[in-house]
Motif scaffolding. Structure first.
Motif, short mmCIF file in Angstrom:
data_model
loop_
_atom_site.label_atom_id
_atom_site.label_comp_id
_atom_site.label_asym_id
_atom_site.label_seq_id
_atom_site.Cartn_x
_atom_site.Cartn_y
_atom_site.Cartn_z
N ARG A 95 0.85 -1.18 0.00
CA ARG A 95 0.00 0.00 0.00
C ARG A 95 0.89 1.24 0.00
N VAL A 96 0.61 2.15 -0.91
CA VAL A 96 1.38 3.39 -1.02
C VAL A 96 0.45 4.56 -0.68
N ILE A 97 0.91 5.39 0.24
CA ILE A 97 0.14 6.56 0.66
C ILE A 97 0.88 7.81 0.20
N GLU A 98 0.19 8.60 -0.61
CA GLU A 98 0.80 9.82 -1.11
C GLU A 98 0.74 10.94 -0.07
N LYS A 99 1.51 11.99 -0.30
CA LYS A 99 1.56 13.12 0.62
C LYS A 99 0.24 13.87 0.69
N ASN A 100 -0.59 13.74 -0.35
CA ASN A 100 -1.90 14.40 -0.33
C ASN A 100 -2.98 13.52 0.30
N GLY A 101 -2.57 12.34 0.82
CA GLY A 101 -3.51 11.46 1.52
C GLY A 101 -4.11 10.37 0.67
N ILE A 102 -3.90 10.38 -0.64
CA ILE A 102 -4.45 9.35 -1.53
C ILE A 102 -3.72 8.03 -1.31
N SER A 109 5.65 -4.43 -7.67
CA SER A 109 6.15 -4.89 -8.96
C SER A 109 7.62 -4.53 -9.15
N ALA A 110 7.94 -3.24 -8.99
CA ALA A 110 9.32 -2.81 -9.24
C ALA A 110 9.57 -1.49 -8.54
N LEU A 111 10.87 -1.14 -8.46
CA LEU A 111 11.27 0.13 -7.86
C LEU A 111 12.36 0.75 -8.70
N THR A 112 12.21 2.04 -9.00
CA THR A 112 13.24 2.78 -9.71
C THR A 112 13.72 3.92 -8.82
N ASP A 113 14.67 4.67 -9.30
CA ASP A 113 15.17 5.80 -8.51
C ASP A 113 14.12 6.89 -8.33
N SER A 114 13.13 6.89 -9.20
CA SER A 114 12.15 7.99 -9.17
C SER A 114 10.73 7.55 -8.91
N ALA A 115 10.45 6.24 -8.86
CA ALA A 115 9.06 5.81 -8.69
C ALA A 115 8.99 4.38 -8.15
N VAL A 116 7.85 4.05 -7.59
CA VAL A 116 7.53 2.70 -7.18
C VAL A 116 6.37 2.22 -8.05
N VAL A 117 6.44 0.98 -8.49
CA VAL A 117 5.45 0.44 -9.42
C VAL A 117 4.62 -0.63 -8.71
N LEU A 118 3.30 -0.45 -8.76
CA LEU A 118 2.37 -1.42 -8.20
C LEU A 118 1.57 -2.07 -9.31
N THR A 119 1.26 -3.33 -9.13
CA THR A 119 0.39 -4.03 -10.06
C THR A 119 -1.00 -4.10 -9.45
N THR A 120 -1.96 -3.48 -10.10
CA THR A 120 -3.35 -3.47 -9.63
C THR A 120 -4.18 -4.38 -10.51
N ALA A 121 -5.47 -4.46 -10.19
CA ALA A 121 -6.36 -5.31 -10.98
C ALA A 121 -6.52 -4.80 -12.40
N GLN A 122 -6.34 -3.49 -12.59
CA GLN A 122 -6.50 -2.92 -13.93
C GLN A 122 -5.18 -2.92 -14.71
N SER A 123 -4.12 -2.41 -14.12
CA SER A 123 -2.85 -2.30 -14.83
C SER A 123 -1.74 -1.97 -13.85
N MET A 125 0.83 0.56 -12.08
CA MET A 125 0.72 1.96 -11.71
C MET A 125 2.07 2.42 -11.15
N ALA A 126 2.61 3.48 -11.71
CA ALA A 126 3.87 4.05 -11.24
C ALA A 126 3.56 5.30 -10.43
N ILE A 127 4.07 5.36 -9.21
CA ILE A 127 3.84 6.50 -8.32
C ILE A 127 5.17 7.20 -8.09
N GLU A 128 5.22 8.48 -8.41
CA GLU A 128 6.46 9.22 -8.30
C GLU A 128 6.97 9.27 -6.85
#
Length: 207
Positions: A95-102, A109-123, A125-128
């Motif tokens: 579970r990823v919680i953004e600074k705006n509360g979302i 799924s994966a991690l890069t220097d600039s984002a974390v990638v989650l696999t959801t039921a739809q597709s 998702m990369a979160i900065e």
């Protein structure tokens, strides 16, 4: 009980009923003494009663504070290293919680220097990274939860012992084993519930 029922059904039989006690006015002194005792308790024992309740609250608070450091020590410190997230296994519930509360839920799924990638039921998702406030995984906090449950159970046991326990000891002579059960049962129930529960463990939190 049959005597009382007969008196209610036949009011004239009250003299015969009271005469069995060798004193027709036997109950009146008892009732008078009860009233005097009640008024005396309210006048002279109110402060003592209030102090006892205050001490009970302090005892419960002390029990919870005693187990709080132990519970915190059982849990790992929250890391603030982004690279720590890379150690997660692919497919792990995350579970990823953004600074705006979302909140975003999925599987890691994966991690890069600039984002974390989650696999959801739809597709996917990369979160900065700049938007991420906290990353949590489905963790095992059973030890911590069990200790918290034990602390709460101890507080409940103390409350029961100082209230219902005092009553039964005064009225029926509560045995030592029954008093021990007053503490053991809530502690066992609280600890058992804690062992059966698990929550989210924070693996990353931005500073």
């Amino acid at each position: 009980m049959p005597d009382q029922s007969r008196v209610v059904a036949q009011p004239l039989a009250i003299r015969s009923f009271m005469g069995r006690h060798t004193e027709p006015w036997d109950t009146q002194p008892d009732m008078t003494l009860c009233i005097i005792g009640t008024i005396s308790a309210l006048v002279f024992l109110t402060r003592l009663h209030d102090r006892a309740l205050g001490q009970l609250g302090k005892t419960m608070l002390a029990a919870l504070l005693l187990f709080a450091p132990i519970a915190n020590a059982a849990d790992k410190l929250v890391p603030d290293s982004w690279d720590q997230v890379a150690k997660l296994q692919a497919g792990q519930p995350t579970r990823v919680i953004e600074k705006n509360g979302i909140e975003h839920g999925g599987r890691f799924s994966a991690l890069t220097d600039s984002a974390v990638v989650l696999t959801t039921a739809q597709s996917d998702m990369a979160i900065e990274r700049t938007n991420v406030r906290k990353i949590q995984i489905k963790g095992n906090h059973r030890v911590r939860n069990a200790l918290i449950g034990v602390g709460i159970g101890l507080g409940v046991g103390v409350t029961i012992d100082r209230t219902l326990g005092s009553y039964f000891r005064n009225e029926a002579g509560q045995s030592g084993s029954a008093r021990a059960l007053t503490f053991m049962a809530p502690i066992a129930i609280g600890g058992g519930i804690g062992l059966l529960t698990s929550g989210w463990r924070t693996v990353y939190q931005s500073q």
